[in-house]
Design a protein around this motif. Sequence first.
Motif, mmCIF file in Angstrom:
data_model
loop_
_atom_site.group_PDB
_atom_site.id
_atom_site.type_symbol
_atom_site.label_atom_id
_atom_site.label_comp_id
_atom_site.label_asym_id
_atom_site.label_seq_id
_atom_site.Cartn_x
_atom_site.Cartn_y
_atom_site.Cartn_z
ATOM 1 N N TYR A 3 69.599 -67.515 -138.846
ATOM 2 C CA TYR A 3 69.770 -67.575 -140.290
ATOM 3 C C TYR A 3 69.524 -66.200 -140.886
ATOM 4 O O TYR A 3 68.734 -65.416 -140.360
ATOM 5 C CB TYR A 3 68.772 -68.554 -140.918
ATOM 6 N N ASN A 33 63.471 -65.435 -148.723
ATOM 7 C CA ASN A 33 62.817 -66.105 -147.599
ATOM 8 C C ASN A 33 63.406 -67.486 -147.390
ATOM 9 O O ASN A 33 63.897 -68.105 -148.329
ATOM 10 C CB ASN A 33 61.308 -66.263 -147.879
ATOM 11 N N LEU A 34 63.301 -67.951 -146.175
ATOM 12 C CA LEU A 34 63.664 -69.340 -145.900
ATOM 13 C C LEU A 34 62.698 -69.911 -144.890
ATOM 14 O O LEU A 34 62.081 -69.191 -144.116
ATOM 15 C CB LEU A 34 65.112 -69.493 -145.440
ATOM 16 N N TRP A 35 62.525 -71.221 -144.958
ATOM 17 C CA TRP A 35 61.650 -71.944 -144.040
ATOM 18 C C TRP A 35 62.437 -73.120 -143.504
ATOM 19 O O TRP A 35 63.101 -73.837 -144.263
ATOM 20 C CB TRP A 35 60.396 -72.435 -144.760
ATOM 21 N N ILE A 36 62.382 -73.326 -142.202
ATOM 22 C CA ILE A 36 63.063 -74.436 -141.543
ATOM 23 C C ILE A 36 62.002 -75.356 -140.970
ATOM 24 O O ILE A 36 61.111 -74.913 -140.239
ATOM 25 C CB ILE A 36 63.997 -73.922 -140.435
ATOM 26 N N ASN A 37 62.072 -76.628 -141.292
ATOM 27 C CA ASN A 37 61.107 -77.601 -140.793
ATOM 28 C C ASN A 37 61.210 -77.659 -139.274
ATOM 29 O O ASN A 37 62.277 -77.955 -138.737
ATOM 30 C CB ASN A 37 61.399 -78.964 -141.412
ATOM 31 N N PRO A 38 60.129 -77.375 -138.553
ATOM 32 C CA PRO A 38 60.192 -77.368 -137.088
ATOM 33 C C PRO A 38 60.431 -78.753 -136.487
ATOM 34 O O PRO A 38 60.906 -78.856 -135.361
ATOM 35 C CB PRO A 38 58.834 -76.813 -136.659
ATOM 36 N N ILE A 44 65.447 -77.475 -145.041
ATOM 37 C CA ILE A 44 65.317 -76.032 -145.201
ATOM 38 C C ILE A 44 64.889 -75.741 -146.638
ATOM 39 O O ILE A 44 65.452 -76.300 -147.585
ATOM 40 C CB ILE A 44 66.653 -75.314 -144.910
ATOM 41 N N ALA A 45 63.904 -74.872 -146.804
ATOM 42 C CA ALA A 45 63.496 -74.374 -148.115
ATOM 43 C C ALA A 45 63.980 -72.937 -148.231
ATOM 44 O O ALA A 45 63.759 -72.126 -147.333
ATOM 45 C CB ALA A 45 61.984 -74.439 -148.276
ATOM 46 N N ALA A 52 62.299 -72.128 -155.638
ATOM 47 C CA ALA A 52 62.741 -72.627 -154.331
ATOM 48 C C ALA A 52 63.796 -73.708 -154.527
ATOM 49 O O ALA A 52 63.789 -74.445 -155.507
ATOM 50 C CB ALA A 52 61.561 -73.194 -153.557
#
Length: 108
Positions: A3, A33-38, A44-45, A52
């Motif tokens: 990403y 920034n981005l965050w992907i739930n593991p 995805i945030a 956000a």
Amino acid sequence: MVYTAGIVTMKSSDGGKTWLSLRGAPGGDDYQNLWINPNDPRIIALVGDQGATITVNGGQTWSSWYNQPTAQLFHVSVTPTFPYRVCAGQQESGSVCIASRGKRRQCH
């Protein structure tokens, strides 16, 4: 998956040979920034100047950033009054000032 966040957030499923646009538009968005739930990579945030935005279906649809009181602040200052007023510029959204405490004294 690979990403990249920026004016247009993109993903690649072939190591960067080809890219698919997930969110954004030239001249409009600015995602940092981005965050992907593991546990569920469909969640995805994506964080930008305005707040956000969240997807729970891998980017097919996204929430609005107007559903949360967030802002990216810079140049924070405090007034010489009491209670203090904390003021700051908001990235791409004007300025804001808030009281450092309410009128009633808080006892702990």
